[in-house]
Each structure stands twice: as C-alpha cells, then as structure tokens.
Design an enzyme around this catalytic site. Structure first.
Site, PDB file in Angstrom:
ATOM      1  CD  GLU A 171      -2.866  -1.248   2.363  1.00 38.98           C
ATOM      2  OE1 GLU A 171      -2.655  -0.520   3.343  1.00 38.98           O
ATOM      3  OE2 GLU A 171      -3.820  -2.023   2.310  1.00 38.98           O
ATOM      4  CD  GLU A 213      -3.450  -5.848   3.720  1.00 36.98           C
ATOM      5  OE1 GLU A 213      -4.287  -5.044   4.160  1.00 36.98           O
ATOM      6  OE2 GLU A 213      -2.219  -5.668   3.779  1.00 36.98           O
TER       7      GLU A 213
HETATM    8  O1  IFM Z   1      -4.048  -3.390   9.142  1.00 42.19           O
HETATM    9  C1  IFM Z   1      -4.005  -2.827   7.866  1.00 42.19           C
HETATM   10  C2  IFM Z   1      -2.823  -3.361   7.080  1.00 42.19           C
HETATM   11  O2  IFM Z   1      -1.623  -3.147   7.736  1.00 42.19           O
HETATM   12  C3  IFM Z   1      -2.759  -2.675   5.738  1.00 42.19           C
HETATM   13  N1  IFM Z   1      -4.023  -2.743   5.055  1.00 42.19           N
HETATM   14  C4  IFM Z   1      -5.220  -2.393   5.781  1.00 42.19           C
HETATM   15  C5  IFM Z   1      -5.266  -3.131   7.093  1.00 42.19           C
HETATM   16  C6  IFM Z   1      -6.552  -2.764   7.872  1.00 42.19           C
HETATM   17  O3  IFM Z   1      -6.573  -1.401   8.128  1.00 42.19           O
END
Ligand code: IFM
Length: 456
Positions: free
Chosen positions: A178, A364
């Site tokens: 990210e 994710e």
């Molecule tokens: O916990 C985070 C992760 O580190 C990165 N993506 C989003 C998740 C939830 O906020």
C-alpha cells in the site's frame, strides 16, 4: 452484483475456484511480531511514532503485539489448521539492518525469517513475504526517510540481503504494501509514522517508493530464480455523490490520486497527466529513467480491497477540490467502512479492463467488528463471516467475468496492532487476548477453515 441471499452464501464452495487457487491469511511484521528489542533489531519509525503521546488512540504500541516473534510456530500451526496453502507476512527491515543500511546484515534478523520460511514450507504453506509494510528504520527517517533517494538505494541493499538469504525457498515476493498509505497517511495526513503533514513530501515519498519497487525487481530476480513478483496496492472503487457533472468530474480527479497515480506508472503510462497538472509545484522530482524503472514488468498485481468511496465536488478543498462523503444507509464495519462486495467486482473488472495484469491476487480483504468473548470462551462473529462469504462470492463473480484472480488472502490471521487505532480494532479470524496471548479461533475463522477443507 446483487446482494446475495443467505442460502446463496451457504452454497459457496472451494471447488467453485480453480484447483491451484492460493488461499491464505495476511499479516505484517510490526502488527504482530513484538520482540522489538530482540536479536539486534533497530528502532523503526513506528516505535518512535508510538512513543509520541497522542499518536495512537489507546496509547499502545507494537512492542509486544501478538508476541509472534516467540510464538510463530503456534501461529503457523493455526494457519495450517485452517487449510490454507499460502501465508503472507512482512519482513521488518530494522531486524535486517538495525540502522537501515550497513556492510553486513544482522544474521539473527535474517535467521528469524529463515526459520519462519522453513516452518511454513514444512507445513505446506507457500511463503509470501512483503519487503516493506511500513516499518522503516528510524535511522533512515532521521536522514529524511523515503523523501530521499538515498533510501531507495538502502532499500535495494536490504532487498538484496533478504532475497539472497531466502530466495532459494521463497517464490513469491511483494515489494511494497500500500504505497498510498506510506505516502499519504504517513506524510500528508500525519496519522501514520513518521507523522509528517506536507503534500510535496508525500508526493516525493510516493515517487521514491514506486521507484524502489521497480528497481528492486531485477535484484529479486537475480537472487530468487523463477520467483513471481508484484506490489500490493490499496485500491478503491469510486462512486460520484450525484449525477451532476461537477461530482462526476470530482470523482475522476479523486481517482487520479487514489488509484491511477499508482496503477498508471506501474503499467508503463507514467503519472496521469490530469492529476499531475492539478498538483502544480507539488509534483515530485522525476529523474531520467525513473518512469521506465517504475514500469519494470511484474508477474502479478496485489490488490488490497476494503471499501468503496463516494466523492463530491468541493471547490477549494485540498489540491483536488474533492470531498469523500460519509456513506449513508449502508452496512458498515466498526471502522465505519462500507461493506460492498459489489465494489470488489467493479474494482477488479475495472483494473482488468484498464490495465490487463497477467494475474491478480487479493492480497488483503477483511473487516473489524466489536467481538465479544462469551463465558465459554467462544467468539461468535457472524458479521465478519458474512463479510468474508460475500467477498468470496464477489471473487467468484469476477472470475466468471474473466478477471484473472489467482488467490485470496484474508486480513488477518490474528487480531493485531491496528496502527493509529492501537488494539481497538480487531481484524483477526483469530481472537487474541493481549493479556495472556491466548489465541481462539472466531466463528468466522472456523467457517473459513471449514470452507477451505470442504467441510461445509
Ligand atoms: O491493518 C491494515 C494493514 O496493515 C494494511 N491494510 C489495511 C489493514 C486494515 O486497516
């Protein structure tokens, strides 16, 4: 996509997905490891940020977190018990180079990840490490952090050390998690480490992170023969707040910085011209060859999906004159994020249509709710289970539409340190009692396990 009925959710089956589909859970180093002073680990920007009063909602830090640094065998057993075949984690740069760079990498730091990788392989779990999930060595931040090109060079040396050590056994690498969050949460909004609020800095950070992604690819290929490499981007489907020409144009402007600022350069198009023009003198310094390096071919695109955004025109608000609206009359998680599996379908369809990546992995996806531990120790979280089911149905739909989705990683295996929210937000399929470190599978985790093992 229609909102599925409960009986449709119940019909979901692993056999709806290709046999070689990757199924896993995601985690990250600072969020679960703890052990921040062990075996020569140096300070990270998150250690420093958490030590600054007022930065973390509950005043906590990742100093202990899930104590995964000591309990990793148990955690990998848990991941295996779910029937997953892959596991995404991240490597803490300050464990490898305490001060961010140096002639000799810390053997104890590398050894931890080597044991972890071996432990995964022994359990039949494919290791999917991410090289950078936000825990920059503080010593590099003291010299300007990602805003400095010297940090790109340090990242390449760190990448070289890690991939030389693990490259024989790891065959999937994620360079960055990210980059939007690294750049904008950390350097524009100041809500993440290092807590800077400056658009020019944020855009230079963003540039250097994307550049380091591209330059790292040949380093990884050299050290990890046959490996597949990609970056994990946080992407959002966008909806205009109304049909007005103003809101539609604002949505396009927002898309420029939220999505296209990352997707375009990684796919060889350079920065989006419309957005570049709006940013005026805040644009990053770009040197000859940078854009070509950023577009170095990858093997997959990692997509982190949580929620869509609704955008309205807001003259004078920020450099883009846009406002992200609070979603109304929709289901939301405890974080306030809209639950929108149909958003995932439209996002994947759009990415596939506009950029044609060879493979997409959902690196994710997950949700946070206020879990309650019952007197018998069980945690019943039907909302998280439904969220998971709905998003898997969305994936199935995207596959049917021809999107090359090859895997799904649930966020997260464990409740963990949720950055500025501390331990208030629980994203785990497994409940963690942070007093005792006891792990208990929630009903959502049991459902994921039953789904993966064909026991539904
Ligand atoms: O916990 C985070 C992760 O580190 C990165 N993506 C989003 C998740 C939830 O906020």
């Amino acid at each position: 996509m229609k909102i599925p009925r409960t009986d449709e959710l119940a019909l979901l089956s692993r056999s709806d997905f290709p046999a070689d589909f990757r199924w896993g859970c995601s985690t990250s180093s600072y969020q679960i490891e703890g052990g921040v002073q062990e075996d020569g680990r140096g300070e990270s920007i998150w250690d420093r940020f958490c030590a600054t009063p007022g930065r973390i909602r509950d005043g906590s830090s990742g100093a202990v977190a899930c104590d995964h640094y000591h309990r990793w065998p148990q955690d990998l057993d848990l991941a295996r018990s779910l029937g997953t075949n892959a596991y995404r984690f991240s490597i803490a740069w300050p464990r490898v180079f305490a001060n961010g760079r140096g002639r000799i990498a810390n053997p104890k730091g590398l050894d931890f990840y080597s044991r972890l990788v071996d432990g995964l392989l022994e359990r039949g779990l494919e290791p999917w490490p991410t090289l950078y999930h936000w825990d920059l060595p503080q010593a590099l931040q003291d010299e300007g952090g990602w805003a400095q090109r010297a940090t790109v060079d340090a990242f390449l040396d760190y990448t070289d050390a890690v991939t030389r050590h693990l490259g024989d056994r790891v065959k999937h690498w994620i360079t960055h998690n990210e980059p939007w969050c690294t750049a904008f949460h950390g350097n524009l909004e100041g809500v993440h480490a290092p807590g800077i609020r400056d658009l020019k800095t944020a855009l230079q950070v963003c540039h250097n992170v994307l550049l380091s992604h591209g330059l790292a690819i040949p380093v990884i290929r050299r050290n990890s023969a046959g490996a597949q490499i990609g970056a994990a981007l946080s992407l959002h489907p966008l909806k205009a707040a109304s049909d007005s020409a103003q809101d539609v144009a604002a949505t396009r402007r927002h898309d420029g910085l939220r999505n296209r600022w990352f997707l375009d350069p990684l796919h060889g198009r350079g920065y989006p011209v419309d957005t570049w023009q709006l940013l005026g003198d805040k644009v990053p310094e770009v040197q000859d060859g940078d854009l070509a390096a950023m577009a170095t071919p990858t093997d997959f695109l990692g997509v982190n999906y949580y929620f869509p955004e609704i955008v309205a025109d807001a003259p004078g608000q920020g450099v883009l004159s846009t406002r992200v609206m609070e979603p109304q009359n929709v289901e939301r998680t405890a974080f306030g994020w809209e639950v929108s599996p149909e958003g995932l379908v439209s996002l994947l369809d759009r990415v596939n249509h506009d950029y044609q990546p060879a493979r997409i992995f959902l690196t994710e996806n997950g949700s946070t709710y206020e879990d309650v531990v019952a007197a018998d120790g069980s945690i019943d979280d039907p909302q998280r289970q439904r969220y998971l089911q709905q998003h898997l149905l969305a994936l199935r739909e995207a596959l049917a539409m021809g999107v090359p989705v090859k895997g799904y990683f649930a966020w997260s295996l464990l409740d963990n340190f949720e950055w500025a929210e501390g331990y208030i937000r629980r994203f785990g399929l497994t409940h963690v009692d942070f007093e005792t470190q006891q792990r208990r599978l929630k009903s959502s985790g049991k459902w994921y396990g039953a789904f993966l093992k064909g026991q539904l």
